[in-house]
Design a protein around this motif. Structure first.
Motif, PDB file in Angstrom:
ATOM      1  N   GLY A 128       0.854  -1.251   0.050  1.00 15.89           N
ATOM      2  CA  GLY A 128       0.212  -0.165  -0.169  1.00 15.89           C
ATOM      3  C   GLY A 128       0.998   1.417   0.008  1.00 15.89           C
ATOM      4  N   GLU A 129       0.193   2.385  -0.192  1.00 15.42           N
ATOM      5  CA  GLU A 129       0.911   3.615  -0.281  1.00 15.42           C
ATOM      6  C   GLU A 129       1.102   4.336   1.229  1.00 15.42           C
ATOM      7  OE1 GLU A 129       1.924   5.161  -3.018  1.00 15.42           O
ATOM      8  OE2 GLU A 129       1.274   3.190  -3.979  1.00 15.42           O
ATOM      9  N   ARG A 130       0.458   3.953   1.980  1.00 14.89           N
ATOM     10  CA  ARG A 130       0.672   4.566   3.422  1.00 14.89           C
ATOM     11  C   ARG A 130      -0.063   3.602   4.418  1.00 14.89           C
ATOM     12  NH1 ARG A 130      -2.374  10.360   4.890  1.00 14.89           N
ATOM     13  NH2 ARG A 130      -4.160   9.178   4.412  1.00 14.89           N
ATOM     14  N   ALA A 131       0.767   3.385   5.625  1.00 16.22           N
ATOM     15  CA  ALA A 131       0.430   2.546   6.528  1.00 16.22           C
ATOM     16  C   ALA A 131      -0.159   3.448   7.849  1.00 16.22           C
ATOM     17  CB  ALA A 131       1.581   1.835   6.984  1.00 16.22           C
ATOM     18  N   VAL A 132      -1.182   2.958   8.281  1.00 14.50           N
ATOM     19  CA  VAL A 132      -1.781   3.779   9.459  1.00 14.50           C
ATOM     20  C   VAL A 132      -2.232   2.700  10.460  1.00 14.50           C
ATOM     21  CG1 VAL A 132      -2.959   5.390   7.734  1.00 14.50           C
ATOM     22  CG2 VAL A 132      -4.094   3.438   8.556  1.00 14.50           C
ATOM     23  N   MET A 142       1.980   2.820  23.292  1.00 16.68           N
ATOM     24  CA  MET A 142       1.847   2.627  21.777  1.00 16.68           C
ATOM     25  C   MET A 142       2.144   3.700  21.035  1.00 16.68           C
ATOM     26  SD  MET A 142       1.188   0.131  19.821  1.00 16.68           S
ATOM     27  CE  MET A 142       0.673  -0.094  17.972  1.00 16.68           C
ATOM     28  N   LEU A 143       1.677   4.911  21.665  1.00 17.50           N
ATOM     29  CA  LEU A 143       2.090   6.141  20.859  1.00 17.50           C
ATOM     30  C   LEU A 143       3.571   6.406  20.597  1.00 17.50           C
ATOM     31  CD1 LEU A 143      -0.841   8.415  22.356  1.00 17.50           C
ATOM     32  CD2 LEU A 143      -0.818   7.322  20.243  1.00 17.50           C
ATOM     33  N   ALA A 144       4.222   6.050  21.719  1.00 18.81           N
ATOM     34  CA  ALA A 144       5.669   6.375  21.855  1.00 18.81           C
ATOM     35  C   ALA A 144       6.380   5.305  20.815  1.00 18.81           C
ATOM     36  CB  ALA A 144       6.316   6.070  23.001  1.00 18.81           C
ATOM     37  N   TYR A 145       5.797   4.005  21.088  1.00 15.68           N
ATOM     38  CA  TYR A 145       6.328   2.905  19.904  1.00 15.68           C
ATOM     39  C   TYR A 145       6.236   3.362  18.624  1.00 15.68           C
ATOM     40  CZ  TYR A 145       5.920  -1.954  17.686  1.00 15.68           C
ATOM     41  OH  TYR A 145       6.179  -2.677  16.817  1.00 15.68           O
ATOM     42  N   CYS A 146       4.899   3.973  18.290  1.00 18.32           N
ATOM     43  CA  CYS A 146       4.734   4.145  16.727  1.00 18.32           C
ATOM     44  C   CYS A 146       5.396   5.334  16.373  1.00 18.32           C
ATOM     45  CB  CYS A 146       3.133   4.665  16.611  1.00 18.32           C
ATOM     46  SG  CYS A 146       2.007   3.200  16.694  1.00 18.32           S
ATOM     47  N   ARG A 147       5.581   6.556  17.099  1.00 21.16           N
ATOM     48  CA  ARG A 147       6.597   7.696  17.138  1.00 21.16           C
ATOM     49  C   ARG A 147       8.004   6.995  16.724  1.00 21.16           C
ATOM     50  NH1 ARG A 147       3.466  10.172  20.699  1.00 21.16           N
ATOM     51  NH2 ARG A 147       4.989   9.768  22.315  1.00 21.16           N
ATOM     52  N   ARG A 148       8.547   6.130  17.436  1.00 19.61           N
ATOM     53  CA  ARG A 148       9.797   5.663  17.209  1.00 19.61           C
ATOM     54  C   ARG A 148      10.112   4.778  15.826  1.00 19.61           C
ATOM     55  NH1 ARG A 148       9.332   4.788  22.737  1.00 19.61           N
ATOM     56  NH2 ARG A 148       8.888   2.381  22.657  1.00 19.61           N
ATOM     57  N   LEU A 149       8.791   4.285  15.537  1.00 19.44           N
ATOM     58  CA  LEU A 149       8.869   3.678  14.133  1.00 19.44           C
ATOM     59  C   LEU A 149       8.835   4.680  13.065  1.00 19.44           C
ATOM     60  CD1 LEU A 149       6.345   0.579  14.990  1.00 19.44           C
ATOM     61  CD2 LEU A 149       8.824   0.578  14.400  1.00 19.44           C
ATOM     62  N   GLY A 150       8.643   5.777  13.150  1.00 18.05           N
ATOM     63  CA  GLY A 150       8.422   6.950  12.222  1.00 18.05           C
ATOM     64  C   GLY A 150       6.765   7.287  11.956  1.00 18.05           C
ATOM     65  N   LEU A 151       6.008   6.858  12.608  1.00 14.28           N
ATOM     66  CA  LEU A 151       4.614   7.261  12.163  1.00 14.28           C
ATOM     67  C   LEU A 151       4.343   8.654  12.944  1.00 14.28           C
ATOM     68  CD1 LEU A 151       4.265   4.032  12.572  1.00 14.28           C
ATOM     69  CD2 LEU A 151       1.895   4.432  11.944  1.00 14.28           C
ATOM     70  N   THR A 152       3.485   9.413  12.278  1.00 12.05           N
ATOM     71  CA  THR A 152       3.161  10.645  12.478  1.00 12.05           C
ATOM     72  C   THR A 152       1.890  11.182  12.564  1.00 12.05           C
ATOM     73  OG1 THR A 152       3.578  11.428  10.171  1.00 12.05           O
ATOM     74  CG2 THR A 152       5.506  11.796  11.610  1.00 12.05           C
ATOM     75  N   ALA A 165      -5.973   8.182  18.239  1.00  7.85           N
ATOM     76  CA  ALA A 165      -5.027   8.844  17.462  1.00  7.85           C
ATOM     77  C   ALA A 165      -4.578   8.284  16.003  1.00  7.85           C
ATOM     78  CB  ALA A 165      -3.604   9.096  18.343  1.00  7.85           C
ATOM     79  N   VAL A 166      -4.881   8.788  14.911  1.00  2.41           N
ATOM     80  CA  VAL A 166      -4.663   8.262  13.692  1.00  2.41           C
ATOM     81  C   VAL A 166      -3.352   8.698  13.374  1.00  2.41           C
ATOM     82  CG1 VAL A 166      -5.160   8.147  11.152  1.00  2.41           C
ATOM     83  CG2 VAL A 166      -6.919   8.447  13.108  1.00  2.41           C
ATOM     84  N   LEU A 167      -2.441   7.493  13.322  1.00  3.33           N
ATOM     85  CA  LEU A 167      -1.023   7.741  12.760  1.00  3.33           C
ATOM     86  C   LEU A 167      -0.695   7.164  11.770  1.00  3.33           C
ATOM     87  CD1 LEU A 167       0.426   6.778  16.483  1.00  3.33           C
ATOM     88  CD2 LEU A 167       0.019   8.794  15.700  1.00  3.33           C
ATOM     89  N   ALA A 168       0.346   7.637  10.904  1.00  4.51           N
ATOM     90  CA  ALA A 168       0.500   7.246   9.558  1.00  4.51           C
ATOM     91  C   ALA A 168       2.096   7.275   9.226  1.00  4.51           C
ATOM     92  CB  ALA A 168      -0.248   7.954   8.484  1.00  4.51           C
TER      93      ALA A 168
END
Length: 189
Positions: A128-132, A142-152, A165-168
């Motif tokens: 896909g084009e974008r992961a969310v 989980m929010l910190a985990y996602c930020r460390r992976l590069g989701l915004t 929180a919708v992160l992508a």
């Protein structure tokens, strides 16, 4: 189809196997009833209810993730257009999504869960084009985990079961942060 990957710079091989409700219910039931999982997944229910949940999944693809021979993670992947989430944010046709958890507390902080997240994102972004993802806004871990992976953040939305929180993460950002991960995973169906 089961697939395995060792990401660049890692020594741990991860294996992603499709969940089989008949064989995996007990393990997933155990994880869903752990105190660090229950508030966020809201599936702290009986084993027969977990079996029914797993057997009834339609647009979500459930995966059991192992490091070496040790199962430690549960992941659901999906096409956002097929999910109710698509009605709650400006979804794009190429959006793909995920939910994940780490069952054993002993795995948290080892770095292996981050490898799982990188592998999930690499797999998704090869399809896909974008992961969310849409964690509960109260789930700081989980929010910190996602930020460390590069989701915004794409913002917050009200879902029936939570404020999320919708992160992508888009391919270009992912590739810049984790070069070689998408190639290591390849385009697996």
């Amino acid at each position: 189809m089961t697939w395995s990957v060792t990401l660049p710079g890692a020594t741990t091989e991860l294996t992603f196997a499709p969940v089989r409700a008949s064989a995996d219910t007990e393990l997933i039931h155990d994880w869903m009833n752990r105190s660090h999982v229950v508030p966020w997944w809201q599936l702290g229910v009986s084993a027969p209810e977990i079996h029914a949940y797993l057997a009834g999944l339609t647009h979500l693809r459930p995966w059991l993730v192992s490091a070496g021979e040790v199962p430690f993670g549960y992941v659901e992947t999906y096409v956002v257009a097929d999910d109710a989430l698509a009605r709650h944010y400006p979804a794009r046709p190429g959006d793909v999504g995920f939910h994940l958890l780490v069952g054993p507390l002993s795995m948290i902080g080892t770095g292996v869960p981050r490898l799982m997240g990188r592998a999930v994102l690499a797999w998704l972004l090869n399809h896909g084009e974008r992961a969310v993802c849409e964690p509960d806004v109260r789930n700081g871990r989980m929010l910190a985990y996602c930020r460390r992976l590069g989701l915004t953040s794409l913002g917050e939305v009200e879902l029936p079961e939570k404020r999320a929180a919708v992160l992508a993460c888009e391919r270009t950002e992912f590739d810049a942060r984790w070069p070689g991960d998408r190639a290591a995973v390849g385009v697996l169906k």
